[in-house]
Design an enzyme around this catalytic site. Structure first.
Site, PDB file in Angstrom:
ATOM      1  N   ASP A   9     -78.506  -0.617  21.580  1.00  0.00           N
ATOM      2  CA  ASP A   9     -79.789  -0.114  22.096  1.00  0.00           C
ATOM      3  C   ASP A   9     -80.908  -0.916  21.443  1.00  0.00           C
ATOM      4  OD1 ASP A   9     -78.733   2.042  23.685  1.00  0.00           O
ATOM      5  OD2 ASP A   9     -78.228   3.029  21.794  1.00  0.00           O
TER       6      ASP A   9
ATOM      7  N   LYS B 288     -89.773  -0.836  19.783  1.00  0.00           N
ATOM      8  CA  LYS B 288     -91.018  -0.452  19.095  1.00  0.00           C
ATOM      9  C   LYS B 288     -90.814  -0.405  17.576  1.00  0.00           C
ATOM     10  CE  LYS B 288     -92.878   2.160  22.890  1.00  0.00           C
ATOM     11  NZ  LYS B 288     -92.590   3.353  23.660  1.00  0.00           N
TER      12      LYS B 288
ATOM     13  N   ASP C 246     -79.067  -8.956  25.126  1.00  0.00           N
ATOM     14  CA  ASP C 246     -79.840  -9.648  26.163  1.00  0.00           C
ATOM     15  C   ASP C 246     -81.323  -9.363  25.968  1.00  0.00           C
ATOM     16  OD1 ASP C 246     -79.089  -6.871  26.842  1.00  0.00           O
ATOM     17  OD2 ASP C 246     -80.516  -7.189  28.477  1.00  0.00           O
TER      18      ASP C 246
ATOM     19  N   THR D 151     -69.172  -6.736  29.302  1.00  0.00           N
ATOM     20  CA  THR D 151     -69.383  -5.286  29.283  1.00  0.00           C
ATOM     21  C   THR D 151     -70.302  -4.909  30.440  1.00  0.00           C
ATOM     22  OG1 THR D 151     -71.422  -5.290  27.997  1.00  0.00           O
ATOM     23  CG2 THR D 151     -69.360  -5.371  26.750  1.00  0.00           C
TER      24      THR D 151
HETATM   25  C1  LIG Z   1     -76.969  -0.232  25.308  1.00  0.00           C
HETATM   26  S1  LIG Z   1     -75.477   0.631  25.176  1.00  0.00           S
HETATM   27  C2  LIG Z   1     -74.249  -0.669  25.265  1.00  0.00           C
HETATM   28  C3  LIG Z   1     -72.894  -0.141  25.657  1.00  0.00           C
HETATM   29  C4  LIG Z   1     -71.770  -1.194  25.703  1.00  0.00           C
HETATM   30  N1  LIG Z   1     -71.531  -1.782  24.399  1.00  0.00           N
HETATM   31  C5  LIG Z   1     -72.067  -2.268  26.711  1.00  0.00           C
HETATM   32  O1  LIG Z   1     -72.348  -3.422  26.293  1.00  0.00           O
HETATM   33  O2  LIG Z   1     -72.000  -1.987  27.924  1.00  0.00           O
HETATM   34  C6  LIG Z   1     -75.418   1.035  23.431  1.00  0.00           C
HETATM   35  C7  LIG Z   1     -74.383   2.104  23.120  1.00  0.00           C
HETATM   36  O3  LIG Z   1     -74.333   2.314  21.713  1.00  0.00           O
HETATM   37  C8  LIG Z   1     -74.067   3.676  21.480  1.00  0.00           C
HETATM   38  N2  LIG Z   1     -74.496   3.994  20.097  1.00  0.00           N
HETATM   39  C9  LIG Z   1     -75.761   3.956  19.612  1.00  0.00           C
HETATM   40  N3  LIG Z   1     -75.792   4.312  18.324  1.00  0.00           N
HETATM   41  C10 LIG Z   1     -74.494   4.570  17.972  1.00  0.00           C
HETATM   42  C11 LIG Z   1     -73.890   5.007  16.767  1.00  0.00           C
HETATM   43  N4  LIG Z   1     -74.610   5.248  15.654  1.00  0.00           N
HETATM   44  N5  LIG Z   1     -72.549   5.191  16.752  1.00  0.00           N
HETATM   45  C12 LIG Z   1     -71.812   4.942  17.864  1.00  0.00           C
HETATM   46  N6  LIG Z   1     -72.346   4.533  19.040  1.00  0.00           N
HETATM   47  C13 LIG Z   1     -73.665   4.355  19.098  1.00  0.00           C
HETATM   48  C14 LIG Z   1     -74.862   4.397  22.568  1.00  0.00           C
HETATM   49  O4  LIG Z   1     -74.386   5.700  22.831  1.00  0.00           O
HETATM   50  C15 LIG Z   1     -74.704   3.463  23.755  1.00  0.00           C
HETATM   51  O5  LIG Z   1     -73.644   3.826  24.593  1.00  0.00           O
END
Ligand SMILES: C[S@@+](CC[C@H](N)C(=O)[O-])C[C@H]1O[C@@H](n2cnc3c(N)ncnc32)[C@H](O)[C@@H]1O
Length: 228
Positions: A128, A132, A164, A202
């Site tokens: 993620d 900000k 990205d 992904t």
């Molecule tokens: C932007 S998505 C990317 C998902 C996947 N890796 C992809 O490339 O399609 C980021 C993912 O990280 C997970 N995430 C964020 N913080 C996390 C944490 N502390 N522990 C495990 N997962 C986490 C979120 O729930 C989310 O599904």
């Protein structure tokens, strides 16, 4: 103390269909990483050669592919988003994956109970972006998490990330480059501009490419730091 760590992502999205609910109820228990696991490699019966962790596996495309391609290794995936967990369970079922385990929650709740140098590597694909500044503490690459990752990854092991998002590429690189426990393996621009052949795509990567954003691929090696 750690149980109160705030998690800012989504835990649920669109309503789960019957197949997804069934997978979560019936298949997830066989794959679960228990609370306070003290020996993550002992969760596996295949006597794994190497053990990897993927943080935030989303729909599990990358995790399923590396696990399928490397039955000699073992993989733990962490993802608090239940819809993603159920998508990954479909791969587990279809491919009869035996070398994966799932922690369906915030990975920070596990890490302190794991022994030092228990991992050969960590993958964080398209984290993620939290662009900000006031949200910077939510970024997965921050001082506390990097210290935890450095403790867990063996010397010579890897921390692989892709993004990205312009802001996330910057905070990944600046956080990593100022950390003495990791060396960037890149030697030329193609090393971060071109998708390495062994990094499966992904859902977020496909979305980025469709929307015209170019991913970057970062591979860092855990290095030995001599006490000063
Ligand atoms: C932007 S998505 C990317 C998902 C996947 N890796 C992809 O490339 O399609 C980021 C993912 O990280 C997970 N995430 C964020 N913080 C996390 C944490 N502390 N522990 C495990 N997962 C986490 C979120 O729930 C989310 O599904």
């Amino acid at each position: 103390m750690e149980a109160f760590l705030p998690f800012y992502g989504r835990r649920k999205g669109r309503q789960l269909g019957n197949t997804s609910k069934r997978l979560l109820e019936e298949l997830l228990p066989a794959y679960l990483v228990p609370d306070n696991t003290s020996e993550p490699s002992k969760l596996f019966t295949n006597n794994p050669r190497k053990l990897y962790l993927e943080i935030g596996f989303g729909g599990g495309e990358h995790l399923a592919m590396v696990a399928k391609n490397h039955p000699e290794n073992a993989y733990i995936g962490a993802e608090p988003f239940l819809n993603g967990v159920s998508s990954f369970l479909k791969y587990c079922q279809n491919e009869a994956l035996k070398n994966v385990r799932i922690w369906p929650d915030d990975i920070r709740l596990q890490l302190s109970s794991w022994p030092s140098e228990c991992l050969d590597g960590i993958f964080i694909m398209f984290p993620d972006p939290w662009p900000k500044i006031r949200h910077s503490s939510r970024r997965i690459i921050n001082k506390d998490n990097l210290a935890a990752f450095a403790r867990l990854i063996k010397v010579g092991g890897s921390l692989r990330m892709a993004s990205d998002h312009a802001s996330a590429k910057n905070w990944i690189l600046s956080g990593m480059l100022e950390n003495p426990y990791f060396d960037w393996t890149a030697e030329r621009p193609d090393d971060w501009n071109v998708q390495p052949h062994d990094w499966p795509e992904t859902r977020y990567m496909r979305k980025a490419l469709k929307e015209g954003r170019k991913p970057a691929w970062f591979d860092f090696k855990r290095v030995l730091v001599e006490p000063s």
